[in-house]
Design a protein around this motif. Sequence first.
Motif, short mmCIF file in Angstrom:
data_model
loop_
_atom_site.label_atom_id
_atom_site.label_comp_id
_atom_site.label_asym_id
_atom_site.label_seq_id
_atom_site.Cartn_x
_atom_site.Cartn_y
_atom_site.Cartn_z
N GLN A 41 92.71 48.79 7.91
CA GLN A 41 93.66 48.08 8.77
C GLN A 41 93.60 48.68 10.16
N LYS A 45 96.56 45.05 13.56
CA LYS A 45 95.87 43.95 12.91
C LYS A 45 96.13 43.95 11.41
N GLY A 46 95.65 42.92 10.75
CA GLY A 46 95.84 42.81 9.31
C GLY A 46 94.82 43.60 8.51
N LEU A 47 95.01 43.56 7.20
CA LEU A 47 94.11 44.27 6.30
C LEU A 47 92.77 43.55 6.22
N GLU A 48 91.70 44.32 6.29
CA GLU A 48 90.35 43.76 6.25
C GLU A 48 89.59 44.34 5.07
N TRP A 49 89.00 43.48 4.27
CA TRP A 49 88.19 43.93 3.14
C TRP A 49 86.81 44.33 3.63
#
Length: 122
Positions: A41, A45-49
Amino acid sequence: QVQLQESGPGLVKPSQTLRLTCTVSGGSITANYWYWSWLRQPPGKGLEWIGYMDYRGSTYYSPSLKSRTSISRDTSRNQFTLQLSSATPEDTAVYYCARGAYSDSQVEYDYWGQGTQVTVSS
């Protein structure tokens, strides 16, 4: 109770390889049918795989990061490791490891590490 713990340098210089290890206790990384994942993260920003390694040792990476990403494992230590090459300041984030399983064609996560801050800066 499954526990995951991330470890690695908190500061990486640009162009170097970011390397983090996740140590798992309470469950084997080779046990059916778990998927051992890395996510991050970035600030604001949002969570990124990023990618995962499954119980058989097969790997799957985000298309946007695939060219720079490698996930490996050490079954004797019950650990899996993320390497992200050619780091840039855009890789600055809190990095998480997590355990997941497929449900309705998507991976759902049940256990997470606490997360570790990695800053890419000279």
